[in-house]
Design an enzyme around this catalytic site. Structure first.
Site, mmCIF file in Angstrom:
data_model
loop_
_atom_site.group_PDB
_atom_site.id
_atom_site.type_symbol
_atom_site.label_atom_id
_atom_site.label_comp_id
_atom_site.label_asym_id
_atom_site.label_seq_id
_atom_site.Cartn_x
_atom_site.Cartn_y
_atom_site.Cartn_z
ATOM 1 N N LEU A 33 19.298 55.239 -44.395
ATOM 2 C CA LEU A 33 19.976 55.858 -45.590
ATOM 3 C C LEU A 33 21.058 56.973 -45.121
ATOM 4 C CD1 LEU A 33 17.019 57.302 -47.781
ATOM 5 C CD2 LEU A 33 18.008 55.048 -47.830
ATOM 6 N N ASN A 35 24.137 55.931 -44.845
ATOM 7 C CA ASN A 35 25.181 55.587 -45.753
ATOM 8 C C ASN A 35 24.638 54.702 -46.909
ATOM 9 O OD1 ASN A 35 27.942 55.852 -46.346
ATOM 10 N ND2 ASN A 35 28.405 53.653 -45.652
ATOM 11 N N PHE A 80 22.274 43.981 -41.060
ATOM 12 C CA PHE A 80 23.623 44.768 -41.375
ATOM 13 C C PHE A 80 23.697 46.107 -41.054
ATOM 14 C CE2 PHE A 80 22.368 41.778 -44.816
ATOM 15 C CZ PHE A 80 23.397 41.264 -45.206
ATOM 16 N N SER A 124 32.383 40.924 -37.797
ATOM 17 C CA SER A 124 33.834 41.111 -38.616
ATOM 18 C C SER A 124 35.025 40.373 -38.256
ATOM 19 C CB SER A 124 34.219 42.550 -38.620
ATOM 20 O OG SER A 124 35.269 43.318 -39.143
ATOM 21 N N TYR A 148 34.740 50.678 -33.212
ATOM 22 C CA TYR A 148 34.002 50.118 -34.134
ATOM 23 C C TYR A 148 34.147 48.576 -33.937
ATOM 24 C CZ TYR A 148 33.157 47.345 -38.554
ATOM 25 O OH TYR A 148 32.666 46.469 -39.278
ATOM 26 N N LYS A 152 31.201 45.518 -32.619
ATOM 27 C CA LYS A 152 30.986 44.039 -32.905
ATOM 28 C C LYS A 152 31.128 43.173 -32.013
ATOM 29 C CE LYS A 152 29.988 45.328 -37.024
ATOM 30 N NZ LYS A 152 28.552 45.407 -37.617
ATOM 31 N N ASN A 178 37.307 40.548 -46.268
ATOM 32 C CA ASN A 178 37.291 41.788 -46.868
ATOM 33 C C ASN A 178 36.340 41.712 -48.102
ATOM 34 O OD1 ASN A 178 39.579 41.913 -44.953
ATOM 35 N ND2 ASN A 178 40.163 43.997 -45.888
ATOM 36 N N ARG A 230 45.583 40.421 -46.941
ATOM 37 C CA ARG A 230 44.092 40.413 -46.582
ATOM 38 C C ARG A 230 43.586 39.293 -47.254
ATOM 39 N NH1 ARG A 230 46.210 43.186 -43.438
ATOM 40 N NH2 ARG A 230 45.537 45.252 -42.661
ATOM 41 N N GLY A 291 47.559 50.663 -36.273
ATOM 42 C CA GLY A 291 46.249 49.676 -35.941
ATOM 43 C C GLY A 291 46.295 48.619 -36.893
HETATM 44 P P1 NAD Z 1 27.178 50.171 -45.467
HETATM 45 O O1 NAD Z 1 27.360 51.412 -44.966
HETATM 46 O O2 NAD Z 1 27.232 50.036 -47.059
HETATM 47 O O3 NAD Z 1 25.518 49.552 -45.080
HETATM 48 C C1 NAD Z 1 24.890 49.878 -43.802
HETATM 49 C C2 NAD Z 1 23.595 50.167 -44.125
HETATM 50 O O4 NAD Z 1 23.212 50.476 -42.967
HETATM 51 C C3 NAD Z 1 23.592 51.502 -44.703
HETATM 52 O O5 NAD Z 1 22.771 51.515 -45.831
HETATM 53 C C4 NAD Z 1 23.270 52.645 -43.793
HETATM 54 O O6 NAD Z 1 22.382 53.705 -44.230
HETATM 55 C C5 NAD Z 1 22.389 51.561 -42.922
HETATM 56 N N1 NAD Z 1 22.105 52.149 -41.357
HETATM 57 C C6 NAD Z 1 23.082 52.501 -40.654
HETATM 58 N N2 NAD Z 1 22.956 52.764 -39.739
HETATM 59 C C7 NAD Z 1 21.730 52.460 -39.291
HETATM 60 C C8 NAD Z 1 20.363 52.798 -38.318
HETATM 61 N N3 NAD Z 1 20.684 52.914 -37.155
HETATM 62 N N4 NAD Z 1 19.259 52.219 -38.990
HETATM 63 C C9 NAD Z 1 19.002 52.107 -40.093
HETATM 64 N N5 NAD Z 1 19.934 51.962 -41.056
HETATM 65 C C10 NAD Z 1 21.204 52.171 -40.832
HETATM 66 O O7 NAD Z 1 28.003 49.010 -45.060
HETATM 67 P P2 NAD Z 1 28.254 47.406 -45.522
HETATM 68 O O8 NAD Z 1 29.794 47.717 -45.963
HETATM 69 O O9 NAD Z 1 27.091 46.920 -46.481
HETATM 70 O O10 NAD Z 1 28.583 46.472 -44.173
HETATM 71 C C11 NAD Z 1 27.227 46.135 -43.569
HETATM 72 C C12 NAD Z 1 27.407 45.564 -42.045
HETATM 73 O O11 NAD Z 1 28.591 44.614 -42.169
HETATM 74 C C13 NAD Z 1 27.899 46.529 -41.328
HETATM 75 O O12 NAD Z 1 27.389 46.276 -39.992
HETATM 76 C C14 NAD Z 1 29.409 46.550 -41.317
HETATM 77 O O13 NAD Z 1 29.925 46.939 -39.995
HETATM 78 C C15 NAD Z 1 29.580 44.921 -41.427
HETATM 79 N N6 NAD Z 1 30.927 44.812 -41.944
HETATM 80 C C16 NAD Z 1 31.426 45.045 -43.209
HETATM 81 C C17 NAD Z 1 32.614 45.029 -43.469
HETATM 82 C C18 NAD Z 1 32.944 45.684 -44.975
HETATM 83 O O14 NAD Z 1 34.243 45.638 -45.221
HETATM 84 N N7 NAD Z 1 32.212 46.335 -45.686
HETATM 85 C C19 NAD Z 1 33.446 44.045 -42.908
HETATM 86 C C20 NAD Z 1 33.027 43.737 -41.701
HETATM 87 C C21 NAD Z 1 31.726 43.963 -41.089
HETATM 88 C C1 UD1 Z 2 39.446 47.641 -42.310
HETATM 89 C C2 UD1 Z 2 39.304 47.814 -40.906
HETATM 90 C C3 UD1 Z 2 38.294 46.628 -40.205
HETATM 91 C C4 UD1 Z 2 37.046 46.760 -41.009
HETATM 92 C C5 UD1 Z 2 37.354 46.618 -42.395
HETATM 93 C C6 UD1 Z 2 36.265 46.595 -43.153
HETATM 94 C C7 UD1 Z 2 41.302 48.910 -39.971
HETATM 95 C C8 UD1 Z 2 42.429 48.710 -39.119
HETATM 96 N N1 UD1 Z 2 40.487 47.581 -40.113
HETATM 97 O O1 UD1 Z 2 39.994 46.524 -42.447
HETATM 98 O O2 UD1 Z 2 38.194 46.624 -38.757
HETATM 99 O O3 UD1 Z 2 36.322 45.655 -40.578
HETATM 100 O O4 UD1 Z 2 37.968 47.656 -42.874
HETATM 101 O O5 UD1 Z 2 35.254 48.029 -43.134
HETATM 102 O O6 UD1 Z 2 40.860 49.966 -40.434
HETATM 103 N N2 UD1 Z 2 45.656 49.810 -47.590
HETATM 104 C C9 UD1 Z 2 46.668 50.773 -48.325
HETATM 105 N N3 UD1 Z 2 46.099 51.910 -48.697
HETATM 106 C C10 UD1 Z 2 44.683 52.569 -48.320
HETATM 107 C C11 UD1 Z 2 43.851 51.734 -47.817
HETATM 108 C C12 UD1 Z 2 44.345 50.435 -47.243
HETATM 109 O O7 UD1 Z 2 47.817 50.308 -48.481
HETATM 110 O O8 UD1 Z 2 44.483 53.428 -49.020
HETATM 111 C C13 UD1 Z 2 46.057 48.664 -47.094
HETATM 112 C C14 UD1 Z 2 46.061 48.693 -45.575
HETATM 113 O O9 UD1 Z 2 47.117 48.781 -44.892
HETATM 114 C C15 UD1 Z 2 45.762 46.922 -45.484
HETATM 115 C C16 UD1 Z 2 44.806 46.803 -46.736
HETATM 116 O O10 UD1 Z 2 45.035 47.614 -47.657
HETATM 117 O O11 UD1 Z 2 46.951 46.267 -45.576
HETATM 118 C C17 UD1 Z 2 43.302 46.454 -46.411
HETATM 119 O O12 UD1 Z 2 42.863 47.802 -45.847
HETATM 120 P P1 UD1 Z 2 41.341 48.017 -45.496
HETATM 121 O O13 UD1 Z 2 40.795 47.900 -46.988
HETATM 122 O O14 UD1 Z 2 41.345 49.451 -45.256
HETATM 123 O O15 UD1 Z 2 40.841 46.896 -44.884
HETATM 124 P P2 UD1 Z 2 41.240 46.243 -43.397
HETATM 125 O O16 UD1 Z 2 42.402 47.415 -42.790
HETATM 126 O O17 UD1 Z 2 41.639 44.947 -43.488
#
Ligand code: NAD
Ligand code: UD1
Length: 329
Positions: A33, A35, A80, A124, A148, A152, A178, A230, A291
């Site tokens: 929990l 996040n 996850f 990712s 981060y 991965k 995304n 994206r 970045g």
């Molecule tokens: P999220 O934060 O909503 O879900 C992650 C869950 O893992 C949360 O419920 C958190 O409480 C739990 N958690 C974290 N560390 C833990 C631990 N040590 N033990 C037990 N529970 C733990 O994130 P999400 O967006 O659902 O992402 C899920 C996975 O996908 C993550 O590994 C994230 O890095 C990866 N990912 C997400 C995105 C994205 O854009 N959302 C993109 C690429 C990869």
């Molecule tokens: C980001 C992370 C990536 C991660 C992913 C999901 C960075 C550099 N990369 O990807 O590693 O896997 O989130 O968690 O942080 N944008 C705006 N205004 C905002 C927010 C975003 O203009 O307030 C733009 C960004 O510049 C980008 C696009 O929206 O062009 C998407 O951004 P975001 O949703 O943060 O995802 P990523 O940067 O692709």
């Protein structure tokens, strides 16, 4: 089939739990929990009619994990659980390396000990670094730009080595692009605490009036309108990709992009959100975010060929479902 879903109360995990249950799997969730909220468990019950078994544990804790592995017959793990805020990972690298890498090691260790042969990992697109899109799974990985991303890349390498050394251990590395959107019921979705880092939750908070305006990070990229491009994918499509990955897991290491193959600019996304939901989203152009890459989208053809998976929901579905969840939350 019993599937252990770590992070199953989070954004992508919760949507995947729904798809697993609807496809006849028994689900055991492990989440600490950090996040997410416990109420998600009731929402999962409401959507599916099934309340999954839930363990509130930290999955870096081997002893706690062992309690789960020794009391259930687990057939597969979808991992996850992880910390995912890029900026925070720069400030707190040790927390990120410990949480994200040690959890992968502890879980794979338990899988080997208890003969669990299926492991699906949340990776990712960030592991590709800055390379020209469309990104393909056979591209060499470039240096990641933050801790981060490195967690991965490291987890991927660890799982590859574990699979090499243990013939019965099959791994699927899913590289997400995304994910946005929410379940059509509006009961589950992305609900970050505080000010969101990512674009879609930020837009939703501006539309709700909780934040004044969106900062668009740069309009001088070499893209259709100068803003970043994206590959946005509906979280329900992404969730379905996990069921396909479990169903079609071949021996050894399998790597798949989960994206749509379509690039969308920031302004295209914002304008679609405004049009489809008939709401106002004030924005201003500011400097580029350090970045960020200009363009990032997938070549998703390998997943279609080998898993029979393809994203089916479009940008309008994504912004409608995001708003449907956000406006009542
Ligand atoms: P999220 O934060 O909503 O879900 C992650 C869950 O893992 C949360 O419920 C958190 O409480 C739990 N958690 C974290 N560390 C833990 C631990 N040590 N033990 C037990 N529970 C733990 O994130 P999400 O967006 O659902 O992402 C899920 C996975 O996908 C993550 O590994 C994230 O890095 C990866 N990912 C997400 C995105 C994205 O854009 N959302 C993109 C690429 C990869
Ligand atoms: C980001 C992370 C990536 C991660 C992913 C999901 C960075 C550099 N990369 O990807 O590693 O896997 O989130 O968690 O942080 N944008 C705006 N205004 C905002 C927010 C975003 O203009 O307030 C733009 C960004 O510049 C980008 C696009 O929206 O062009 C998407 O951004 P975001 O949703 O943060 O995802 P990523 O940067 O692709």
């Amino acid at each position: 089939m019993n599937i252990l879903v770590t992070g199953g109360l989070g954004f992508i995990g919760s949507h995947t739990v729904v798809e697993l249950i609807e496809n006849g799997y028994e689900v055991i969730i492990a989440d600490n929990l950090i996040n997410s909220k416990i109420e998600v468990l009731d929402k999962l019950h409401e959507i599916t009619g099934v309340k999954p078994i839930f363990y509130e544990i930290d999955v870096t804790d081997e002893d706690k994990l062992e309690e789960i592995f020794s009391s259930h017959e687990i057939n597969g793990v979808i991992h996850f659980a992880g910390l995912k805020a890029v900026g925070e990972s720069v400030e707190k690298p040790l927390e990120y390396y410990y949480n994200n890498v040690v959890s992968t090691m502890a879980l794979s260790k338990m899988c080997i000990k208890y003969g669990v042969g299926k492991f699906v990992f949340s990776s990712s697109a960030t592991v590709y670094g800055d390379q020209p899109s469309p990104l393909r799974e056979d591209m060499e990985l470039k240096e990641t730009t933050n801790p981060y991303g490195e967690t991965k890349a490291m987890s991927e390498r660890i799982l590859m080595d574990v699979a090499k050394a243990n013939k019965g251990f099959a791994v699927s590395l899913l590289r997400y692009f995304n994910p946005i959107g929410a379940h059509k019921s509006g009961l589950i979705g992305e609900d970050p605490n505080g000010i969101p880092n990512n674009l879609m939750p930020y837009v939703a908070k501006v539309a709700k009036g909780e934040l004044d305006e969106l900062n668009v990070f740069g309009d001088d990229y070499d893209t259709i309108d100068g803003t970043g491009v994206r590959d946005y994918i509906h979280v329900v499509d992404l969730a379905k990709g996990h069921v396909k990955a479990i169903e079609n897991l071949s021996k050894g290491i399998n790597i798949y992009n989960l994206g749509t193959g379509r690039g969308t600019s920031v302004l295209e996304l914002v304008n679609t959100f405004i049009r489809v939901n008939n709401v106002d989203v004030p924005y201003k152009i500011v400097d580029r975010r350090p970045g960020d890459v200009a363009i990032c989208y997938a070549d998703p053809s390998k997943a279609e060929r080998e898993l029979g998976w393809k994203a089916t929901l479009n940008l309008e579905d994504m912004v409608r479902d995001t708003w449907n969840f956000a406006k009542i939350g």
